[in-house]
Design an enzyme around this catalytic site. Structure first.
Site, PDB file in Angstrom:
ATOM      1  N   ASP A  29       0.902 -30.261   6.662  1.00 63.58           N
ATOM      2  CA  ASP A  29       2.305 -30.481   6.322  1.00 63.58           C
ATOM      3  C   ASP A  29       2.810 -29.325   5.455  1.00 63.58           C
ATOM      4  OD1 ASP A  29       4.808 -31.404   5.692  1.00 63.58           O
ATOM      5  OD2 ASP A  29       4.127 -33.088   4.443  1.00 63.58           O
TER       6      ASP A  29
ATOM      7  N   LYS B 206       7.529 -26.448   1.616  1.00 69.38           N
ATOM      8  CA  LYS B 206       6.941 -26.795   0.321  1.00 69.38           C
ATOM      9  C   LYS B 206       6.631 -25.531  -0.475  1.00 69.38           C
ATOM     10  CE  LYS B 206       4.504 -31.013   1.789  1.00 69.38           C
ATOM     11  NZ  LYS B 206       5.171 -31.983   0.896  1.00 69.38           N
TER      12      LYS B 206
ATOM     13  N   ASP C  29      10.720 -32.217   5.349  1.00 68.47           N
ATOM     14  CA  ASP C  29       9.436 -32.548   4.700  1.00 68.47           C
ATOM     15  C   ASP C  29       9.208 -34.065   4.671  1.00 68.47           C
ATOM     16  OD1 ASP C  29       7.065 -32.114   3.454  1.00 68.47           O
ATOM     17  OD2 ASP C  29       7.922 -31.602   1.490  1.00 68.47           O
TER      18      ASP C  29
ATOM     19  N   ARG D 118       7.413 -40.401   7.947  1.00 70.90           N
ATOM     20  CA  ARG D 118       8.141 -41.601   8.382  1.00 70.90           C
ATOM     21  C   ARG D 118       8.684 -41.414   9.789  1.00 70.90           C
ATOM     22  NH1 ARG D 118      11.965 -40.956   3.276  1.00 70.90           N
ATOM     23  NH2 ARG D 118      10.037 -39.964   2.592  1.00 70.90           N
TER      24      ARG D 118
HETATM   25  N1  BES Z   1       2.786 -35.490   2.931  1.00 71.36           N
HETATM   26  C1  BES Z   1       3.829 -35.577   1.987  1.00 71.36           C
HETATM   27  C2  BES Z   1       3.520 -36.541   0.834  1.00 71.36           C
HETATM   28  C3  BES Z   1       2.375 -36.173  -0.058  1.00 71.36           C
HETATM   29  C4  BES Z   1       2.611 -35.557  -1.266  1.00 71.36           C
HETATM   30  C5  BES Z   1       1.079 -36.501   0.275  1.00 71.36           C
HETATM   31  C6  BES Z   1       1.565 -35.249  -2.098  1.00 71.36           C
HETATM   32  C7  BES Z   1       0.043 -36.196  -0.554  1.00 71.36           C
HETATM   33  C8  BES Z   1       0.281 -35.586  -1.751  1.00 71.36           C
HETATM   34  C9  BES Z   1       5.092 -36.066   2.675  1.00 71.36           C
HETATM   35  O1  BES Z   1       5.241 -35.687   3.989  1.00 71.36           O
HETATM   36  C10 BES Z   1       6.240 -35.483   1.932  1.00 71.36           C
HETATM   37  O2  BES Z   1       6.371 -34.291   1.930  1.00 71.36           O
HETATM   38  N2  BES Z   1       7.050 -36.327   1.300  1.00 71.36           N
HETATM   39  C11 BES Z   1       8.158 -35.882   0.553  1.00 71.36           C
HETATM   40  C12 BES Z   1       9.309 -36.785   0.857  1.00 71.36           C
HETATM   41  C13 BES Z   1      10.639 -36.288   0.370  1.00 71.36           C
HETATM   42  C14 BES Z   1      11.031 -35.008   1.087  1.00 71.36           C
HETATM   43  C15 BES Z   1      11.695 -37.347   0.597  1.00 71.36           C
HETATM   44  C16 BES Z   1       7.775 -35.953  -0.910  1.00 71.36           C
HETATM   45  O3  BES Z   1       7.005 -36.826  -1.312  1.00 71.36           O
HETATM   46  O4  BES Z   1       8.227 -35.088  -1.659  1.00 71.36           O
HETATM   47 ZN    ZN Z   2       3.525 -35.301   4.998  1.00 66.50          ZN
HETATM   48 MN    MN Z   3       6.106 -33.787   4.177  1.00 66.54          MN
END
Ligand code: BES
Ligand code: ZN
Ligand code: MN
Length: 515
Positions: free
Chosen positions: A288, A295, A365, A369
Protein backbone atom coordinates in the site's frame (compact mmCIF):
# COMPACT_ATOMS: atom_id res chain seq x y z
CA UNK A 1 7.76 -28.61 15.66
CA UNK A 2 6.48 -31.97 16.83
CA UNK A 3 4.13 -32.15 19.80
CA UNK A 4 3.81 -34.99 22.27
CA UNK A 5 1.74 -35.73 25.32
CA UNK A 6 3.18 -37.41 28.39
CA UNK A 7 1.18 -38.65 31.34
CA UNK A 8 4.32 -39.63 33.27
CA UNK A 9 5.29 -38.07 36.51
CA UNK A 10 7.38 -34.97 35.61
CA UNK A 11 10.41 -36.20 37.56
CA UNK A 12 10.52 -39.27 35.30
CA UNK A 13 10.46 -37.39 31.99
CA UNK A 14 13.74 -37.67 30.12
CA UNK A 15 14.20 -34.38 28.30
CA UNK A 16 16.73 -31.70 27.45
CA UNK A 17 14.76 -29.40 29.70
CA UNK A 18 11.76 -29.63 31.94
CA UNK A 19 9.77 -26.39 32.10
CA UNK A 20 7.73 -25.55 35.18
CA UNK A 21 5.52 -22.59 36.02
CA UNK A 22 6.41 -20.43 39.02
CA UNK A 23 3.66 -18.18 40.34
CA UNK A 24 3.89 -15.20 42.61
CA UNK A 25 1.89 -15.98 45.74
CA UNK A 26 3.25 -13.09 47.77
CA UNK A 27 -0.26 -11.86 48.31
CA UNK A 28 -1.64 -15.17 49.53
CA UNK A 29 -0.80 -15.21 53.22
CA UNK A 30 -0.98 -11.52 53.85
CA UNK A 31 -3.60 -10.41 56.28
CA UNK A 32 -5.58 -7.23 56.33
CA UNK A 33 -3.30 -6.11 59.17
CA UNK A 34 -0.21 -6.59 56.97
CA UNK A 35 -1.82 -4.47 54.32
CA UNK A 36 -2.72 -1.74 56.76
CA UNK A 37 0.82 -1.88 58.20
CA UNK A 38 2.05 -1.40 54.64
CA UNK A 39 -0.10 1.63 54.23
CA UNK A 40 1.15 3.04 57.53
CA UNK A 41 4.75 2.54 56.59
CA UNK A 42 5.37 -0.36 58.98
CA UNK A 43 6.26 -3.80 57.68
CA UNK A 44 8.58 -2.24 55.10
CA UNK A 45 11.05 -5.08 55.21
CA UNK A 46 8.45 -7.68 54.40
CA UNK A 47 6.58 -5.83 51.80
CA UNK A 48 8.32 -7.10 48.67
CA UNK A 49 9.51 -10.38 50.04
CA UNK A 50 8.71 -12.71 47.18
CA UNK A 51 6.94 -15.93 47.72
CA UNK A 52 7.09 -17.95 44.57
CA UNK A 53 5.32 -21.25 44.27
CA UNK A 54 6.26 -24.00 41.85
CA UNK A 55 3.13 -25.21 40.06
CA UNK A 56 3.70 -28.93 39.97
CA UNK A 57 2.02 -31.54 42.07
CA UNK A 58 5.24 -33.55 41.92
CA UNK A 59 7.26 -33.04 45.11
CA UNK A 60 10.52 -34.00 43.35
CA UNK A 61 10.23 -30.87 41.22
CA UNK A 62 9.63 -28.60 44.18
CA UNK A 63 12.55 -30.33 45.89
CA UNK A 64 14.85 -29.70 42.90
CA UNK A 65 13.91 -26.03 42.89
CA UNK A 66 13.86 -25.63 46.68
CA UNK A 67 17.20 -23.89 47.17
CA UNK A 68 16.82 -21.38 44.41
CA UNK A 69 13.24 -20.60 45.37
CA UNK A 70 14.26 -20.34 49.03
CA UNK A 71 17.02 -17.90 48.12
CA UNK A 72 14.41 -15.43 46.92
CA UNK A 73 15.89 -15.36 43.41
CA UNK A 74 12.68 -16.69 41.97
CA UNK A 75 9.78 -14.29 42.35
CA UNK A 76 7.25 -15.74 39.91
CA UNK A 77 7.12 -12.39 38.17
CA UNK A 78 5.63 -12.73 34.70
CA UNK A 79 8.19 -13.94 32.09
CA UNK A 80 11.00 -14.28 34.64
CA UNK A 81 13.15 -17.27 33.68
CA UNK A 82 15.51 -19.28 35.89
CA UNK A 83 17.53 -22.13 34.44
CA UNK A 84 19.08 -24.91 36.52
CA UNK A 85 21.38 -27.62 35.21
CA UNK A 86 21.41 -31.17 36.55
CA UNK A 87 18.38 -30.73 38.78
CA UNK A 88 18.56 -33.19 41.65
CA UNK A 89 16.46 -36.35 41.33
CA UNK A 90 14.96 -35.38 37.99
CA UNK A 91 15.62 -37.29 34.77
CA UNK A 92 15.63 -33.99 32.87
CA UNK A 93 18.99 -32.41 32.00
CA UNK A 94 17.78 -28.94 32.92
CA UNK A 95 14.95 -27.33 34.82
CA UNK A 96 13.55 -24.03 33.58
CA UNK A 97 11.27 -22.05 35.86
CA UNK A 98 9.07 -19.56 34.02
CA UNK A 99 7.27 -16.85 35.97
CA UNK A 100 3.52 -16.53 35.44
CA UNK A 101 2.78 -13.47 37.56
CA UNK A 102 0.28 -13.16 40.37
CA UNK A 103 -1.31 -16.51 41.18
CA UNK A 104 -4.75 -14.98 41.59
CA UNK A 105 -4.69 -13.56 38.05
CA UNK A 106 -3.24 -16.61 36.36
CA UNK A 107 -5.16 -17.92 33.35
CA UNK A 108 -4.68 -19.66 30.00
CA UNK A 109 -3.83 -16.24 28.61
CA UNK A 110 -0.64 -16.09 30.71
CA UNK A 111 0.09 -19.78 30.21
CA UNK A 112 0.20 -19.36 26.42
CA UNK A 113 2.72 -16.59 26.73
CA UNK A 114 4.80 -18.60 29.17
CA UNK A 115 5.10 -21.44 26.70
CA UNK A 116 6.23 -18.90 24.11
CA UNK A 117 8.73 -17.54 26.63
CA UNK A 118 10.12 -21.04 27.25
CA UNK A 119 10.66 -21.52 23.51
CA UNK A 120 12.33 -18.15 23.09
CA UNK A 121 14.54 -18.70 26.12
CA UNK A 122 15.68 -22.19 25.16
CA UNK A 123 16.13 -21.80 21.40
CA UNK A 124 19.19 -19.53 21.48
CA UNK A 125 20.78 -21.86 24.02
CA UNK A 126 20.73 -24.66 21.48
CA UNK A 127 18.04 -26.65 23.27
CA UNK A 128 15.99 -28.44 20.62
CA UNK A 129 13.33 -30.16 22.68
CA UNK A 130 11.69 -29.65 26.04
CA UNK A 131 8.83 -30.84 28.21
CA UNK A 132 6.39 -28.34 29.70
CA UNK A 133 4.66 -29.38 32.90
CA UNK A 134 1.01 -28.28 32.80
CA UNK A 135 0.47 -26.24 35.97
CA UNK A 136 -1.86 -27.60 38.60
CA UNK A 137 -4.20 -24.64 38.80
CA UNK A 138 -7.86 -23.92 38.15
CA UNK A 139 -7.89 -24.40 34.37
CA UNK A 140 -9.17 -27.62 32.86
CA UNK A 141 -6.49 -30.07 31.77
CA UNK A 142 -7.47 -29.61 28.12
CA UNK A 143 -7.24 -25.82 28.37
CA UNK A 144 -3.75 -26.15 29.80
CA UNK A 145 -2.54 -28.49 27.08
CA UNK A 146 -4.01 -26.29 24.43
CA UNK A 147 -2.53 -23.07 25.79
CA UNK A 148 0.93 -24.60 26.10
CA UNK A 149 0.99 -25.96 22.55
CA UNK A 150 -0.43 -22.81 20.94
CA UNK A 151 1.91 -20.59 22.93
CA UNK A 152 4.92 -22.71 21.97
CA UNK A 153 4.08 -22.29 18.27
CA UNK A 154 3.70 -18.54 18.70
CA UNK A 155 7.17 -18.42 20.31
CA UNK A 156 8.75 -20.62 17.65
CA UNK A 157 8.25 -18.19 14.75
CA UNK A 158 11.23 -16.05 13.72
CA UNK A 159 11.01 -13.40 11.00
CA UNK A 160 14.69 -13.47 9.89
CA UNK A 161 14.01 -15.47 6.70
CA UNK A 162 16.49 -13.65 4.51
CA UNK A 163 19.45 -13.28 6.90
CA UNK A 164 22.43 -15.04 5.32
CA UNK A 165 23.60 -16.15 8.76
CA UNK A 166 20.16 -17.32 9.78
CA UNK A 167 20.73 -19.82 12.53
CA UNK A 168 17.44 -21.55 11.84
CA UNK A 169 16.91 -22.00 15.52
CA UNK A 170 13.91 -24.22 15.79
CA UNK A 171 12.48 -26.29 18.54
CA UNK A 172 12.12 -29.83 17.20
CA UNK A 173 9.68 -31.10 19.76
CA UNK A 174 7.56 -30.04 22.70
CA UNK A 175 6.14 -32.54 25.16
CA UNK A 176 3.27 -31.48 27.37
CA UNK A 177 3.33 -33.28 30.71
CA UNK A 178 -0.20 -33.45 32.05
CA UNK A 179 -2.68 -35.55 33.96
CA UNK A 180 -6.16 -36.43 32.78
CA UNK A 181 -8.01 -38.43 30.18
CA UNK A 182 -5.44 -39.42 27.57
CA UNK A 183 -7.83 -39.42 24.60
CA UNK A 184 -9.19 -35.98 25.34
CA UNK A 185 -5.81 -34.49 26.07
CA UNK A 186 -4.36 -35.98 22.89
CA UNK A 187 -7.23 -34.42 20.92
CA UNK A 188 -6.64 -31.03 22.55
CA UNK A 189 -2.94 -31.34 21.69
CA UNK A 190 -3.62 -32.18 18.02
CA UNK A 191 -6.12 -29.36 17.62
CA UNK A 192 -3.78 -26.86 19.21
CA UNK A 193 -0.96 -27.97 16.91
CA UNK A 194 -3.14 -27.41 13.84
CA UNK A 195 -4.14 -23.97 15.09
CA UNK A 196 -0.56 -23.03 16.03
CA UNK A 197 0.80 -24.17 12.66
CA UNK A 198 -1.94 -22.29 10.83
CA UNK A 199 -1.23 -19.11 12.76
CA UNK A 200 2.44 -19.41 11.80
CA UNK A 201 1.49 -20.10 8.17
CA UNK A 202 -0.35 -16.76 8.19
CA UNK A 203 2.68 -15.09 9.76
CA UNK A 204 4.97 -16.47 7.06
CA UNK A 205 2.75 -15.01 4.36
CA UNK A 206 2.59 -11.64 6.12
CA UNK A 207 6.34 -11.55 6.73
CA UNK A 208 7.25 -11.77 3.04
CA UNK A 209 8.17 -8.49 1.34
CA UNK A 210 5.92 -7.28 -1.47
CA UNK A 211 8.34 -8.33 -4.23
CA UNK A 212 8.05 -11.89 -2.96
CA UNK A 213 4.35 -11.80 -2.13
CA UNK A 214 2.57 -10.24 -5.09
CA UNK A 215 -1.17 -10.91 -5.45
CA UNK A 216 -0.31 -13.71 -7.89
CA UNK A 217 2.13 -15.28 -5.41
CA UNK A 218 -0.36 -14.98 -2.55
CA UNK A 219 -2.87 -16.82 -4.74
CA UNK A 220 -0.27 -19.52 -5.50
CA UNK A 221 0.33 -20.02 -1.77
CA UNK A 222 -3.42 -20.30 -1.19
CA UNK A 223 -3.76 -22.84 -4.02
CA UNK A 224 -0.90 -24.96 -2.77
CA UNK A 225 -2.26 -24.95 0.78
CA UNK A 226 -5.76 -25.80 -0.52
CA UNK A 227 -4.39 -28.77 -2.41
CA UNK A 228 -2.54 -30.03 0.66
CA UNK A 229 -5.52 -29.88 2.99
CA UNK A 230 -8.32 -30.64 0.50
CA UNK A 231 -10.04 -27.28 -0.01
CA UNK A 232 -11.52 -25.95 -3.25
CA UNK A 233 -9.60 -22.94 -4.48
CA UNK A 234 -10.41 -20.65 -7.40
CA UNK A 235 -8.41 -17.61 -8.44
CA UNK A 236 -9.82 -14.92 -10.71
CA UNK A 237 -7.77 -12.26 -12.48
CA UNK A 238 -8.38 -8.76 -13.82
CA UNK A 239 -10.72 -9.85 -16.62
CA UNK A 240 -13.11 -11.66 -14.31
CA UNK A 241 -12.94 -8.86 -11.73
CA UNK A 242 -14.00 -6.38 -14.41
CA UNK A 243 -16.56 -8.74 -15.89
CA UNK A 244 -18.19 -9.18 -12.46
CA UNK A 245 -18.33 -5.38 -12.22
CA UNK A 246 -16.22 -5.19 -9.10
CA UNK A 247 -15.62 -1.51 -9.77
CA UNK A 248 -14.37 -0.74 -6.26
CA UNK A 249 -11.82 -3.56 -6.18
CA UNK A 250 -10.70 -2.82 -9.73
CA UNK A 251 -10.29 0.91 -9.02
CA UNK A 252 -7.43 0.02 -6.68
CA UNK A 253 -5.97 -2.70 -8.92
CA UNK A 254 -6.00 -0.57 -12.08
CA UNK A 255 -3.01 1.47 -10.93
CA UNK A 256 -0.62 -1.44 -10.61
CA UNK A 257 1.34 -3.43 -13.18
CA UNK A 258 0.96 -6.45 -10.93
CA UNK A 259 -2.25 -8.30 -11.80
CA UNK A 260 -4.79 -8.53 -8.96
CA UNK A 261 -6.14 -11.83 -7.68
CA UNK A 262 -9.56 -12.65 -6.29
CA UNK A 263 -8.93 -15.74 -4.22
CA UNK A 264 -11.89 -17.93 -3.27
CA UNK A 265 -11.42 -20.86 -0.89
CA UNK A 266 -14.32 -23.15 -0.07
CA UNK A 267 -14.81 -25.64 2.70
CA UNK A 268 -17.97 -27.70 2.18
CA UNK A 269 -17.85 -30.78 4.39
CA UNK A 270 -20.20 -33.67 3.78
CA UNK A 271 -23.04 -33.62 6.27
CA UNK A 272 -22.86 -29.89 6.97
CA UNK A 273 -26.23 -28.10 6.98
CA UNK A 274 -27.11 -25.87 3.97
CA UNK A 275 -27.08 -22.90 6.34
CA UNK A 276 -25.36 -21.10 7.95
CA UNK A 277 -22.53 -20.38 5.53
CA UNK A 278 -19.75 -18.41 7.13
CA UNK A 279 -18.02 -15.93 4.81
CA UNK A 280 -14.51 -14.76 5.63
CA UNK A 281 -13.36 -11.74 3.66
CA UNK A 282 -9.75 -10.56 3.84
CA UNK A 283 -7.97 -7.40 2.68
CA UNK A 284 -5.04 -8.58 0.61
CA UNK A 285 -3.22 -5.38 -0.33
CA UNK A 286 0.27 -6.77 -0.90
CA UNK A 287 1.70 -3.26 -0.86
CA UNK A 288 0.00 0.00 0.00
CA UNK A 289 1.85 3.08 -1.27
CA UNK A 290 -1.31 5.09 -0.79
CA UNK A 291 -1.70 5.46 -4.58
CA UNK A 292 -1.94 9.04 -5.90
CA UNK A 293 -2.66 10.16 -2.29
CA UNK A 294 0.82 8.79 -1.66
CA UNK A 295 2.09 7.96 1.82
CA UNK A 296 5.21 9.58 3.31
CA UNK A 297 8.45 7.59 2.84
CA UNK A 298 8.94 7.16 6.59
CA UNK A 299 7.67 3.72 7.55
CA UNK A 300 6.24 2.94 4.12
CA UNK A 301 8.19 -0.34 4.08
CA UNK A 302 5.73 -1.60 6.69
CA UNK A 303 2.94 -1.52 4.13
CA UNK A 304 4.01 -4.97 2.96
CA UNK A 305 1.83 -6.23 5.81
CA UNK A 306 -1.31 -4.68 4.38
CA UNK A 307 -2.34 -8.15 3.21
CA UNK A 308 -2.47 -9.45 6.80
CA UNK A 309 -6.28 -9.68 6.79
CA UNK A 310 -6.18 -11.85 3.67
CA UNK A 311 -3.38 -14.00 5.05
CA UNK A 312 -5.42 -14.39 8.24
CA UNK A 313 -8.34 -15.86 6.30
CA UNK A 314 -6.03 -18.20 4.36
CA UNK A 315 -4.54 -19.46 7.64
CA UNK A 316 -8.00 -19.85 9.18
CA UNK A 317 -9.16 -21.92 6.20
CA UNK A 318 -6.14 -24.19 6.58
CA UNK A 319 -7.03 -24.85 10.21
CA UNK A 320 -10.71 -25.36 9.41
CA UNK A 321 -9.92 -27.85 6.64
CA UNK A 322 -7.87 -29.90 9.09
CA UNK A 323 -10.17 -29.60 12.11
CA UNK A 324 -13.26 -30.41 10.03
CA UNK A 325 -16.09 -28.62 11.85
CA UNK A 326 -19.54 -29.33 10.34
CA UNK A 327 -20.16 -25.94 8.79
CA UNK A 328 -19.71 -24.46 5.33
CA UNK A 329 -17.08 -21.74 5.17
CA UNK A 330 -16.09 -19.61 2.19
CA UNK A 331 -13.08 -17.30 2.24
CA UNK A 332 -12.59 -14.43 -0.20
CA UNK A 333 -9.31 -12.59 -0.41
CA UNK A 334 -9.12 -9.46 -2.52
CA UNK A 335 -5.44 -9.21 -3.42
CA UNK A 336 -3.91 -6.23 -5.18
CA UNK A 337 -1.22 -3.59 -4.89
CA UNK A 338 -2.15 0.04 -4.30
CA UNK A 339 0.17 1.99 -6.59
CA UNK A 340 0.43 5.46 -8.12
CA UNK A 341 0.80 5.36 -11.90
CA UNK A 342 -0.58 6.85 -15.10
CA UNK A 343 -3.39 4.32 -14.85
CA UNK A 344 -4.10 4.87 -11.15
CA UNK A 345 -7.40 6.27 -9.93
CA UNK A 346 -7.38 9.87 -8.75
CA UNK A 347 -9.10 11.76 -5.94
CA UNK A 348 -12.49 12.88 -7.16
CA UNK A 349 -13.02 9.83 -9.38
CA UNK A 350 -16.35 8.07 -9.01
CA UNK A 351 -16.46 4.28 -8.99
CA UNK A 352 -19.43 1.91 -9.14
CA UNK A 353 -19.13 -1.03 -6.74
CA UNK A 354 -20.41 -4.49 -7.60
CA UNK A 355 -23.48 -3.82 -5.44
CA UNK A 356 -24.34 -0.84 -7.66
CA UNK A 357 -23.44 1.79 -5.02
CA UNK A 358 -21.46 4.74 -6.34
CA UNK A 359 -18.34 5.83 -4.46
CA UNK A 360 -16.55 9.16 -4.67
CA UNK A 361 -12.84 8.62 -4.10
CA UNK A 362 -11.61 11.31 -1.72
CA UNK A 363 -8.37 9.61 -0.78
CA UNK A 364 -6.80 6.82 -2.81
CA UNK A 365 -5.06 5.66 0.38
CA UNK A 366 -8.44 4.54 1.75
CA UNK A 367 -8.19 1.54 -0.59
CA UNK A 368 -8.82 -1.31 1.86
CA UNK A 369 -12.52 -0.51 2.21
CA UNK A 370 -12.82 -0.41 -1.58
CA UNK A 371 -11.51 -3.93 -2.13
CA UNK A 372 -13.54 -5.19 0.84
CA UNK A 373 -16.75 -3.55 -0.41
CA UNK A 374 -16.77 -5.86 -3.41
CA UNK A 375 -15.43 -8.79 -1.40
CA UNK A 376 -18.29 -8.52 1.10
CA UNK A 377 -20.91 -8.14 -1.60
CA UNK A 378 -19.51 -11.08 -3.55
CA UNK A 379 -19.53 -13.24 -0.41
CA UNK A 380 -23.24 -12.56 -0.03
CA UNK A 381 -23.80 -13.43 -3.67
CA UNK A 382 -22.04 -16.73 -3.07
CA UNK A 383 -24.58 -17.49 -0.37
CA UNK A 384 -22.76 -16.55 2.82
CA UNK A 385 -25.28 -15.95 5.60
CA UNK A 386 -22.78 -14.55 8.11
CA UNK A 387 -19.76 -12.41 7.33
CA UNK A 388 -16.47 -11.63 9.03
CA UNK A 389 -13.84 -9.43 7.46
CA UNK A 390 -10.32 -8.82 8.68
CA UNK A 391 -8.20 -5.92 7.47
CA UNK A 392 -5.30 -3.67 8.34
CA UNK A 393 -7.81 -0.96 7.59
CA UNK A 394 -6.97 2.23 9.45
CA UNK A 395 -4.10 3.88 11.26
CA UNK A 396 -6.89 5.45 13.31
CA UNK A 397 -7.66 2.08 14.88
CA UNK A 398 -4.07 1.96 16.11
CA UNK A 399 -4.47 5.50 17.48
CA UNK A 400 -7.63 4.47 19.35
CA UNK A 401 -6.56 1.10 20.75
CA UNK A 402 -2.77 1.00 20.48
CA UNK A 403 -0.97 -2.28 19.92
CA UNK A 404 -2.92 -4.19 22.55
CA UNK A 405 -6.45 -4.56 21.22
CA UNK A 406 -7.65 -4.98 17.68
CA UNK A 407 -10.91 -3.19 16.82
CA UNK A 408 -14.15 -5.16 16.44
CA UNK A 409 -17.30 -3.83 14.85
CA UNK A 410 -20.57 -5.67 14.47
CA UNK A 411 -24.02 -4.94 13.05
CA UNK A 412 -25.47 -7.84 15.05
CA UNK A 413 -25.16 -8.15 18.84
CA UNK A 414 -25.74 -11.89 18.91
CA UNK A 415 -22.97 -12.54 16.43
CA UNK A 416 -20.69 -10.21 18.39
CA UNK A 417 -21.39 -12.11 21.63
CA UNK A 418 -20.43 -15.38 19.99
CA UNK A 419 -17.29 -13.88 18.56
CA UNK A 420 -16.37 -12.38 21.92
CA UNK A 421 -16.62 -15.81 23.50
CA UNK A 422 -14.28 -17.17 20.83
CA UNK A 423 -11.82 -14.38 21.60
CA UNK A 424 -11.72 -15.41 25.24
CA UNK A 425 -11.09 -19.05 24.39
CA UNK A 426 -8.38 -18.15 21.91
CA UNK A 427 -6.69 -15.72 24.30
CA UNK A 428 -6.84 -12.80 21.88
CA UNK A 429 -7.72 -9.20 22.69
CA UNK A 430 -10.10 -7.04 20.72
CA UNK A 431 -12.32 -4.14 21.72
CA UNK A 432 -15.72 -3.29 20.30
CA UNK A 433 -16.18 0.13 18.73
CA UNK A 434 -19.55 1.68 17.86
CA UNK A 435 -21.44 1.98 14.57
CA UNK A 436 -24.07 4.60 15.39
CA UNK A 437 -26.10 5.89 12.45
CA UNK A 438 -24.86 9.43 13.17
CA UNK A 439 -21.43 8.49 11.87
CA UNK A 440 -22.90 7.97 8.45
CA UNK A 441 -22.95 11.73 7.92
CA UNK A 442 -19.18 11.63 7.65
CA UNK A 443 -19.27 9.49 4.52
CA UNK A 444 -21.92 11.41 2.64
CA UNK A 445 -20.95 12.56 -0.86
CA UNK A 446 -22.17 15.47 -3.00
CA UNK A 447 -21.86 13.62 -6.23
CA UNK A 448 -22.23 9.92 -5.34
CA UNK A 449 -23.81 7.61 -2.76
CA UNK A 450 -20.83 7.71 -0.40
CA UNK A 451 -17.23 8.91 -0.15
CA UNK A 452 -14.38 6.53 0.62
CA UNK A 453 -12.91 8.64 3.41
CA UNK A 454 -14.57 10.17 6.43
CA UNK A 455 -11.48 12.13 7.48
CA UNK A 456 -9.35 11.83 10.59
CA UNK A 457 -11.90 11.96 13.40
CA UNK A 458 -13.28 8.56 14.24
CA UNK A 459 -11.39 7.19 11.26
CA UNK A 460 -11.67 3.54 12.27
CA UNK A 461 -15.41 3.94 12.77
CA UNK A 462 -16.16 5.78 9.55
CA UNK A 463 -14.19 3.12 7.65
CA UNK A 464 -16.35 0.46 9.30
CA UNK A 465 -19.49 2.48 8.45
CA UNK A 466 -18.39 2.36 4.82
CA UNK A 467 -18.09 -1.45 4.95
CA UNK A 468 -21.46 -1.72 6.68
CA UNK A 469 -23.04 -0.32 3.51
CA UNK A 470 -21.94 -3.46 1.71
CA UNK A 471 -22.73 -6.00 4.40
CA UNK A 472 -26.25 -4.51 4.46
CA UNK A 473 -28.54 -6.70 6.57
CA UNK A 474 -26.30 -9.76 6.67
CA UNK A 475 -24.94 -10.33 10.19
CA UNK A 476 -21.38 -9.08 9.95
CA UNK A 477 -18.26 -8.52 12.01
CA UNK A 478 -15.36 -6.35 10.98
CA UNK A 479 -11.91 -6.72 12.52
CA UNK A 480 -9.51 -3.81 12.13
CA UNK A 481 -6.08 -5.32 12.79
CA UNK A 482 -3.93 -2.40 11.58
CA UNK A 483 -2.45 -1.85 15.07
CA UNK A 484 -2.06 -5.50 16.06
CA UNK A 485 -1.02 -7.49 12.98
CA UNK A 486 2.60 -6.43 13.41
CA UNK A 487 4.54 -6.57 16.69
CA UNK A 488 6.66 -3.44 16.95
CA UNK A 489 9.09 -4.95 19.46
CA UNK A 490 10.43 -8.29 20.53
CA UNK A 491 8.61 -9.66 23.56
CA UNK A 492 9.56 -12.52 25.85
CA UNK A 493 6.93 -14.72 24.19
CA UNK A 494 6.80 -13.47 20.59
CA UNK A 495 9.23 -12.05 18.06
CA UNK A 496 8.97 -8.61 16.51
CA UNK A 497 7.13 -8.96 13.20
CA UNK A 498 3.83 -10.49 12.07
CA UNK A 499 1.62 -11.56 14.97
CA UNK A 500 -0.98 -13.77 13.32
CA UNK A 501 -3.71 -11.97 15.30
CA UNK A 502 -7.30 -13.16 14.77
CA UNK A 503 -6.41 -16.59 13.34
CA UNK A 504 -7.10 -18.44 16.60
CA UNK A 505 -10.26 -16.51 17.43
CA UNK A 506 -11.73 -17.06 13.97
CA UNK A 507 -11.02 -20.78 14.04
CA UNK A 508 -12.67 -20.96 17.45
CA UNK A 509 -15.60 -18.93 16.14
CA UNK A 510 -16.12 -21.28 13.18
CA UNK A 511 -15.98 -24.30 15.49
CA UNK A 512 -18.55 -22.71 17.79
CA UNK A 513 -20.82 -21.94 14.84
CA UNK A 514 -20.74 -25.59 13.83
CA UNK A 515 -21.64 -26.79 17.31
N1 BES B 1 -3.22 0.19 5.14
C1 BES B 1 -3.58 1.44 5.67
C2 BES B 1 -3.84 1.40 7.19
C3 BES B 1 -2.66 1.07 8.05
C4 BES B 1 -1.96 2.08 8.68
C5 BES B 1 -2.31 -0.24 8.30
C6 BES B 1 -0.90 1.77 9.50
C7 BES B 1 -1.26 -0.54 9.12
C8 BES B 1 -0.57 0.46 9.74
C9 BES B 1 -4.86 1.92 5.00
O1 BES B 1 -5.02 1.53 3.69
C10 BES B 1 -4.81 3.40 5.00
O2 BES B 1 -3.95 3.95 4.38
N2 BES B 1 -5.73 4.04 5.72
C11 BES B 1 -5.78 5.45 5.80
C12 BES B 1 -7.20 5.87 5.68
C13 BES B 1 -7.40 7.35 5.47
C14 BES B 1 -6.82 7.78 4.13
C15 BES B 1 -8.87 7.68 5.51
C16 BES B 1 -5.20 5.83 7.15
O3 BES B 1 -5.35 5.10 8.13
O4 BES B 1 -4.55 6.88 7.21
ZN1 ZN C 1 -4.07 -0.17 3.14
MN1 MN D 1 -4.06 2.83 2.35
Amino acid sequence: MKTYLSLSSPAEVETECLVVVALDRTEKDRTEKDRSDDRNGKNRGDRDKPEASIEASDSAIREAARDIVGSGEVTGKIFETTLLHHPAKLKAKRLLLVGGGRAKNFSAFELRKMAGTAVRTLKPKGVRSFAFVAPSNGLSAEERVRAIVEGAFVGDFDPDTYKSDRKDQRIDSVTVVATGDQGRLQKALEEARIIGESQNFTRELVNEPSNRMTPTMLAEHAKKMAQEVGLKCEVFGADKIKEMKMGAFWSVAQGSDEPPALIVLRYEPAGAPEKPVLGLVGKGVTFDTGGISIKPADGMEKMKYDMAGGATMIGVMRAIALLKPKIKVTAIVCATENMPSGKAQKPGDVQIAMSGKSIEIINTDAEGRLVLADGLYYARQLGCTHLVDAATLTGACGVALGYVNAGVFANDDQMYERFNKALGKAGEKMWRLPLDEEYKESIRSNIADIVNSGGRWGGAITAAMFLKEFAEDTPWIHLDIAGTAWMEDNKAWIAKGPSGIAVRALVEFAKDFAA
